[in-house]
Design a protein around this motif. Structure first.
Motif, PDB file in Angstrom:
ATOM      1  N   ALA A   1       0.818  -1.212   0.000  1.00  0.00           N
ATOM      2  CA  ALA A   1       0.000   0.000   0.000  1.00  0.00           C
ATOM      3  C   ALA A   1       0.848   1.257   0.000  1.00  0.00           C
ATOM      4  CB  ALA A   1      -0.917  -0.007   1.226  1.00  0.00           C
ATOM      5  N   MET A   2       0.189   2.376  -0.169  1.00  0.00           N
ATOM      6  CA  MET A   2       0.830   3.665   0.027  1.00  0.00           C
ATOM      7  C   MET A   2       0.989   3.895   1.537  1.00  0.00           C
ATOM      8  SD  MET A   2       1.160   4.261  -3.109  1.00  0.00           S
ATOM      9  CE  MET A   2       2.005   5.846  -2.983  1.00  0.00           C
ATOM     10  N   ALA A   3       1.741   4.901   1.899  1.00  0.00           N
ATOM     11  CA  ALA A   3       2.036   5.147   3.310  1.00  0.00           C
ATOM     12  C   ALA A   3       0.776   5.363   4.142  1.00  0.00           C
ATOM     13  CB  ALA A   3       2.978   6.341   3.449  1.00  0.00           C
ATOM     14  N   ASN A   4      -0.265   5.932   3.541  1.00  0.00           N
ATOM     15  CA  ASN A   4      -1.499   6.195   4.283  1.00  0.00           C
ATOM     16  C   ASN A   4      -2.463   5.008   4.279  1.00  0.00           C
ATOM     17  OD1 ASN A   4      -2.459   6.213   1.687  1.00  0.00           O
ATOM     18  ND2 ASN A   4      -3.228   8.314   1.719  1.00  0.00           N
ATOM     19  N   GLY A   5      -2.034   3.884   3.682  1.00  0.00           N
ATOM     20  CA  GLY A   5      -2.867   2.686   3.650  1.00  0.00           C
ATOM     21  C   GLY A   5      -3.693   2.530   2.399  1.00  0.00           C
ATOM     22  N   ASP A   6      -3.731   3.561   1.545  1.00  0.00           N
ATOM     23  CA  ASP A   6      -4.480   3.449   0.290  1.00  0.00           C
ATOM     24  C   ASP A   6      -3.793   2.454  -0.647  1.00  0.00           C
ATOM     25  OD1 ASP A   6      -6.275   5.331   1.151  1.00  0.00           O
ATOM     26  OD2 ASP A   6      -5.424   6.986  -0.009  1.00  0.00           O
ATOM     27  N   PRO A   7      -4.554   1.765  -1.495  1.00  0.00           N
ATOM     28  CA  PRO A   7      -3.935   0.851  -2.463  1.00  0.00           C
ATOM     29  C   PRO A   7      -3.049   1.609  -3.450  1.00  0.00           C
ATOM     30  CG  PRO A   7      -6.306   0.476  -2.306  1.00  0.00           C
ATOM     31  CD  PRO A   7      -6.024   1.754  -1.576  1.00  0.00           C
ATOM     32  N   PHE A   8      -2.042   0.920  -3.950  1.00  0.00           N
ATOM     33  CA  PHE A   8      -1.212   1.489  -5.012  1.00  0.00           C
ATOM     34  C   PHE A   8      -2.074   1.687  -6.254  1.00  0.00           C
ATOM     35  CE2 PHE A   8       1.438   0.804  -8.792  1.00  0.00           C
ATOM     36  CZ  PHE A   8       2.402   1.789  -8.606  1.00  0.00           C
ATOM     37  N   ASP A   9      -1.958   2.834  -6.879  1.00  0.00           N
ATOM     38  CA  ASP A   9      -2.749   3.177  -8.060  1.00  0.00           C
ATOM     39  C   ASP A   9      -2.005   2.721  -9.318  1.00  0.00           C
ATOM     40  OD1 ASP A   9      -4.320   4.233 -10.037  1.00  0.00           O
ATOM     41  OD2 ASP A   9      -4.154   6.320  -9.374  1.00  0.00           O
ATOM     42  N   LYS A  10      -2.597   1.793 -10.064  1.00  0.00           N
ATOM     43  CA  LYS A  10      -1.938   1.285 -11.267  1.00  0.00           C
ATOM     44  C   LYS A  10      -1.835   2.338 -12.369  1.00  0.00           C
ATOM     45  CE  LYS A  10      -2.898  -3.591 -10.517  1.00  0.00           C
ATOM     46  NZ  LYS A  10      -3.347  -4.874 -11.107  1.00  0.00           N
ATOM     47  N   ASN A  11      -2.584   3.427 -12.239  1.00  0.00           N
ATOM     48  CA  ASN A  11      -2.433   4.527 -13.196  1.00  0.00           C
ATOM     49  C   ASN A  11      -1.135   5.290 -12.982  1.00  0.00           C
ATOM     50  OD1 ASN A  11      -4.931   4.105 -14.507  1.00  0.00           O
ATOM     51  ND2 ASN A  11      -6.005   5.154 -12.846  1.00  0.00           N
ATOM     52  N   SER A  12      -0.423   4.944 -11.914  1.00  0.00           N
ATOM     53  CA  SER A  12       0.831   5.650 -11.601  1.00  0.00           C
ATOM     54  C   SER A  12       1.868   5.508 -12.705  1.00  0.00           C
ATOM     55  CB  SER A  12       1.412   5.116 -10.285  1.00  0.00           C
ATOM     56  OG  SER A  12       0.529   5.343  -9.214  1.00  0.00           O
ATOM     57  N   TYR A  13       1.810   4.395 -13.457  1.00  0.00           N
ATOM     58  CA  TYR A  13       2.821   4.169 -14.487  1.00  0.00           C
ATOM     59  C   TYR A  13       2.750   5.234 -15.581  1.00  0.00           C
ATOM     60  CZ  TYR A  13       3.136  -0.309 -12.121  1.00  0.00           C
ATOM     61  OH  TYR A  13       3.289  -1.284 -11.167  1.00  0.00           O
ATOM     62  N   THR A  14       1.566   5.722 -15.842  1.00  0.00           N
ATOM     63  CA  THR A  14       1.433   6.812 -16.816  1.00  0.00           C
ATOM     64  C   THR A  14       1.419   8.161 -16.124  1.00  0.00           C
ATOM     65  OG1 THR A  14      -0.972   6.474 -16.783  1.00  0.00           O
ATOM     66  CG2 THR A  14       0.265   5.413 -18.545  1.00  0.00           C
ATOM     67  N   LYS A  15       0.764   8.226 -14.943  1.00  0.00           N
ATOM     68  CA  LYS A  15       0.672   9.499 -14.215  1.00  0.00           C
ATOM     69  C   LYS A  15       2.044   9.996 -13.789  1.00  0.00           C
ATOM     70  CE  LYS A  15      -1.065   9.344 -10.061  1.00  0.00           C
ATOM     71  NZ  LYS A  15      -2.031   9.232  -8.941  1.00  0.00           N
ATOM     72  N   TRP A  16       2.919   9.076 -13.392  1.00  0.00           N
ATOM     73  CA  TRP A  16       4.240   9.463 -12.900  1.00  0.00           C
ATOM     74  C   TRP A  16       5.354   9.087 -13.881  1.00  0.00           C
ATOM     75  CZ3 TRP A  16       2.793   7.065  -7.574  1.00  0.00           C
ATOM     76  CH2 TRP A  16       2.014   7.981  -6.865  1.00  0.00           C
ATOM     77  N   LYS A  17       5.005   8.891 -15.130  1.00  0.00           N
ATOM     78  CA  LYS A  17       6.035   8.587 -16.126  1.00  0.00           C
ATOM     79  C   LYS A  17       7.021   9.755 -16.196  1.00  0.00           C
ATOM     80  CE  LYS A  17       6.746   7.522 -21.019  1.00  0.00           C
ATOM     81  NZ  LYS A  17       6.124   7.369 -22.354  1.00  0.00           N
ATOM     82  N   GLY A  18       8.292   9.421 -16.032  1.00  0.00           N
ATOM     83  CA  GLY A  18       9.330  10.452 -16.114  1.00  0.00           C
ATOM     84  C   GLY A  18       9.527  11.248 -14.840  1.00  0.00           C
ATOM     85  N   LYS A  19       8.805  10.927 -13.756  1.00  0.00           N
ATOM     86  CA  LYS A  19       8.971  11.657 -12.496  1.00  0.00           C
ATOM     87  C   LYS A  19       9.892  10.878 -11.569  1.00  0.00           C
ATOM     88  CE  LYS A  19       6.580  14.051  -8.777  1.00  0.00           C
ATOM     89  NZ  LYS A  19       5.293  14.467  -8.176  1.00  0.00           N
ATOM     90  N   PHE A  20      10.974  11.517 -11.147  1.00  0.00           N
ATOM     91  CA  PHE A  20      11.970  10.872 -10.301  1.00  0.00           C
ATOM     92  C   PHE A  20      12.314  11.781  -9.121  1.00  0.00           C
ATOM     93  CE2 PHE A  20      12.361   9.168 -14.534  1.00  0.00           C
ATOM     94  CZ  PHE A  20      12.507   7.811 -14.333  1.00  0.00           C
ATOM     95  N   THR A  21      12.829  11.171  -8.087  1.00  0.00           N
ATOM     96  CA  THR A  21      13.198  11.943  -6.896  1.00  0.00           C
ATOM     97  C   THR A  21      14.433  12.796  -7.183  1.00  0.00           C
ATOM     98  OG1 THR A  21      14.500  10.065  -6.087  1.00  0.00           O
ATOM     99  CG2 THR A  21      12.238  10.264  -5.287  1.00  0.00           C
ATOM    100  N   ASN A  22      14.440  13.993  -6.614  1.00  0.00           N
ATOM    101  CA  ASN A  22      15.591  14.899  -6.738  1.00  0.00           C
ATOM    102  C   ASN A  22      15.585  15.861  -5.562  1.00  0.00           C
ATOM    103  OD1 ASN A  22      13.794  17.117  -7.398  1.00  0.00           O
ATOM    104  ND2 ASN A  22      13.661  16.255  -9.463  1.00  0.00           N
ATOM    105  N   ASN A  23      16.552  16.750  -5.536  1.00  0.00           N
ATOM    106  CA  ASN A  23      16.668  17.692  -4.414  1.00  0.00           C
ATOM    107  C   ASN A  23      15.474  18.622  -4.308  1.00  0.00           C
ATOM    108  OD1 ASN A  23      19.149  16.679  -3.591  1.00  0.00           O
ATOM    109  ND2 ASN A  23      20.311  18.085  -4.902  1.00  0.00           N
ATOM    110  N   ASP A  24      14.796  18.876  -5.404  1.00  0.00           N
ATOM    111  CA  ASP A  24      13.692  19.834  -5.391  1.00  0.00           C
ATOM    112  C   ASP A  24      12.381  19.246  -4.871  1.00  0.00           C
ATOM    113  OD1 ASP A  24      15.354  21.777  -6.449  1.00  0.00           O
ATOM    114  OD2 ASP A  24      14.885  21.204  -8.528  1.00  0.00           O
ATOM    115  N   ASN A  25      12.246  17.925  -4.880  1.00  0.00           N
ATOM    116  CA  ASN A  25      10.966  17.354  -4.436  1.00  0.00           C
ATOM    117  C   ASN A  25      11.097  16.486  -3.181  1.00  0.00           C
ATOM    118  OD1 ASN A  25      11.970  14.852  -5.368  1.00  0.00           O
ATOM    119  ND2 ASN A  25      11.011  15.090  -7.379  1.00  0.00           N
ATOM    120  N   LYS A  26      12.158  16.703  -2.400  1.00  0.00           N
ATOM    121  CA  LYS A  26      12.369  15.911  -1.184  1.00  0.00           C
ATOM    122  C   LYS A  26      11.188  16.016  -0.226  1.00  0.00           C
ATOM    123  CE  LYS A  26      17.444  15.769  -0.979  1.00  0.00           C
ATOM    124  NZ  LYS A  26      17.535  14.310  -1.098  1.00  0.00           N
TER     125      LYS A  26
END
Length: 679
Positions: A391-416
């Motif tokens: 699950a996600m940290a709040n207990g919600d299920p993982f959203d399978k739309n994340s593969y398109t919603k978060w395509k190209g989004k990666f962790t960096n210093n600006d989004n810590k």
């Protein structure tokens, strides 16, 4: 005066040939001259060596957690291995015989049953052992015999129960060939033996004897056996009407009996109440770590704020614990087994180099998970399905739309500040952020941190606390012409200690196999209660007859089983509408067990006993696109079917087959449905 008895070599029942093993007392070594059992069992050293042989048969192909050489059934729809050609494919196609591991489980189990039965029949009070020692040794032998039968029942279905007093070896072999007992007969024998063992065994073991059973282990296994007997595979399963003996006797009960769930609930309740009264067993938790300067043992991350659970201490909340460390430490060797109140029964660290062809310790299991950078074989992986189950940290299920919603989004210093519920480093795909603590204790996602703190040699010191990447072209990414790469692109972190490393002078921490732990008892209790019809009550005696339980579908008792597991994991409890709806609750329970018991051999058997295996193991396996290098990393995380890992499921895969040699030796032994008789 007791009559002298002898063991005669050469008689074999159901393939019970005893293998030679230099470290254990067995027939080959000590009975060439028909040495009397009276002499053996009046000598403490000989008696304990005899018992040690029984324990040795819990190893090898009888291991319940381990790598694919001996434990392919640890790999269901949650985990995969990429080694030795098409072994995984053969396992998934049901081509078990002579092509994958686990072939000796039948023979080794009956080895242990045979020798344990002799000990139980021959061990009496003597000058070398105190009365307390005699009782405990008998309890260990009785537990082992019951446990071997339990392993056989779970894997092969109904099996022959040998006469407890031992077979008469003066008879011909044909007279010694036993048919299968019915499933219910097996359950009755195993559970009754465990009840006796619970009166004989010590309540606690020290760390040197941690792999020996206790009273709690006997009660816990008894509950497990009753749970399986109540489950759909063995309770009114008309699809197994053709599972019969040679005389046509049906082996699987054809009529559903709800009272079996009440028996399972009462047995789990026995273990819960014994644990609470004795203080011996409970969920392991690690106290909150407010500040840390060590990356391997980081500052506690508090789960997202919840108005109840964030302000209550465990087990009513998570205010005083570190959910990540509480779960991780159970498996990675950071705590001694004797100090872990959750561990009910274990084989210890496993392995026996004197008897087995390979070192099957838990450390060896971890070496299959370690990236090549740290001297590992890098061949065990997690399926995309398992990765999504967390699950996600709040207990919600993982959203399978994340593969398109978060395509190209990666962790960096600006989004810590946008991923505060993890310790994820830069460059990691956003779908791996803000997940529940068990995800980070179990999943070696692309870009996860591997600590390898045991490195001693100067040349490897820069590899401590290092992110490992599975992109093609990376050191630990896809390798053409080799099996040593993670085929789904998602690795396994469970059981890995921050110190673990297999090169540069490093070492892999010893760790014990979690055969049975208290979290299982809690979830078993809730599951059994969920299957009681609304308004129905059953009056059930406790295991020792000292009390009577009123068993019914009690929402608060179900919560008693589930809530502590959820609180320890740092995720909210289920809502009332889930507890009140048997179908919804079952769906949640299936998911909870998938996550909580990942890589503990539970999933394989759970799916079968629930009879939902076809819809899960029949699905194709998906993972990351391991053909992508870092230049195309946004494409790496788009789900792809892993072409190399074909899978299917057919009815015959509910139970393992009996080998040709066993069928040839025992003409009264029927084959499991769907498998060949080899006539």
């Amino acid at each position: 005066m007791k009559k002298n008895k002898y063991i005669i070599l050469g008689a074999v029942v159901l393939g019970l040939g005893l293998s030679s093993c230099s470290d254990y007392l067995n027939v080959d070594r000590y009975f060439r001259d028909q040495q009397s059992t009276e002499r053996i069992f009046s000598d403490k050293d000989y008696t304990l060596q005899w018992l040690s042989f029984c324990y040795s048969r819990l190893q090898g192909d009888n291991l319940e957690v381990g790598h694919s050489d001996v434990c392919p059934f640890n790999f269901s729809d949650d985990q995969v291995f990429n080694e030795r050609g098409d072994r995984f494919a053969k396992f998934k196609r049901g081509e078990y015989l002579n092509s994958i591991g686990g072939q000796n489980a039948w023979k080794w189990s009956y080895d242990g049953i045979y020798q344990a039965s002799i000990l139980l029949n021959e061990l009496h009070e003597n000058d070398d052992l105190t009365p307390e020692e005699v009782t405990d040794v008998r309890g260990q032998a009785r537990f082992l015999r019951a446990y071997f039968y339990w392993m056989l029942l779970r894997k092969f279905g109904p099996i022959p129960i040998l006469p407890p007093e031992g077979a008469d070896y003066t008879k011909s072999y044909d007279e010694l060939a036993y048919p299968r007992n019915t499933y219910d007969e097996c359950v009755e024998f195993i559970t009754s033996e465990l009840e006796i063992a619970a009166t004989e065994l010590f309540e606690k073991r020290d760390n040197l004897n941690i792999a020996r059973p206790t009273k709690g282990a006997a009660l816990a296994v008894r509950a497990k056996v009753f749970l399986y007997a109540a489950s759909p595979l063995a309770n009114g399963n008309t699809e197994m009407a053709d599972f019969v003996n040679m005389d046509g006797k049906q082996l699987i009960p054809q009529e559903y009996d709800e009272e079996k769930w009440a028996k399972a609930a009462a047995a789990a309740r026995d273990m819960i109440e014994y644990s609470e009264a004795s203080g011996l067993y409970k969920l392991y938790t690690f106290e909150k770590r407010p500040i840390s300067t060590d990356e391997a043992y980081p500052t506690t991350i508090e789960p997202p704020y919840h108005e109840i659970y964030s302000n209550e201490n465990f087990p009513n909340g998570w205010a005083n614990i570190d959910p990540f460390e509480s779960y991780r430490s159970i498996f990675n060797g950071d705590i001694y087994a004797a100090e872990n109140p959750e561990l009910i029964f274990t084989r210890g660290t496993n392995g026996d180099n004197n008897d087995l062809s390979t070192d099957n310790t838990m450390a060896d299991f971890v070496k299959h998970q370690l990236p090549g950078t740290f001297g590992g074989w890098n061949v065990h992986g997690i399926t995309l399905k398992q990765s999504e189950a967390y699950a996600m940290a709040n207990g919600d299920p993982f959203d399978k739309n994340s593969y398109t919603k978060w395509k190209g989004k990666f962790t960096n210093n600006d989004n810590k500040n946008d991923h505060q519920y993890d310790h994820v480093k830069n460059g990691v795909w956003w779908g791996y952020t803000n997940r529940e603590p068990r995800f980070y204790a179990s999943v070696a996602f692309n870009g996860a941190m591997w600590n390898a703190l045991s490195i001693k040699e100067e040349g490897g010191k820069d590899s401590r606390n290092k992110q490992i990447w599975y992109y093609r072209g990376a050191t630990d990414g896809r390798i053409n012409g080799s099996d040593n790469w993670c085929i789904t692109g998602i690795g396994v972190m469970k059981y890995v200690n921050p110190n673990d490393c297999a090169k540069w002078g490093g070492s892999i921490y010893k760790k014990v196999e979690p055969t049975l732990r208290y979290a299982d008892i809690l979830l078993m209790y809730a599951e059994a209660l969920n299957n009681i019809s609304e308004g129905k009550h059953y009056s059930m005696s406790s295991w020792d007859g000292s009390k009577t339980y009123d068993i019914f579908r009690d929402k608060e008792e179900m919560r008693r089983g589930v809530k502590p597991v959820r609180m320890r994991a740092g995720v909210p409890d289920y809502s009332d509408d889930v507890y009140e709806n048997p179908t919804k609750f079952f769906e949640k329970l299936v998911h909870e067990r998938q996550v909580e018991f990942f890589a503990e051999t539970q999933r394989y058997y759970d799916l079968r006993r629930w009879k939902i295996v076809e819809e899960h193991e029949g699905e194709q396996i998906y993972g990351c696109n391991t053909l992508m290098n870092e230049d195309y990393k946004d494409m790496y995380y788009l789900p792809v079917r892993v072409a190399e890992l074909q899978t299917s499921f057919s009815r015959k895969q509910y139970f393992w087959p009996i080998s040709f040699d066993e069928l040839k030796r025992n003409k009264n032994l029927s084959q499991a449905p769907g498998w060949e008789y080899y006539n």
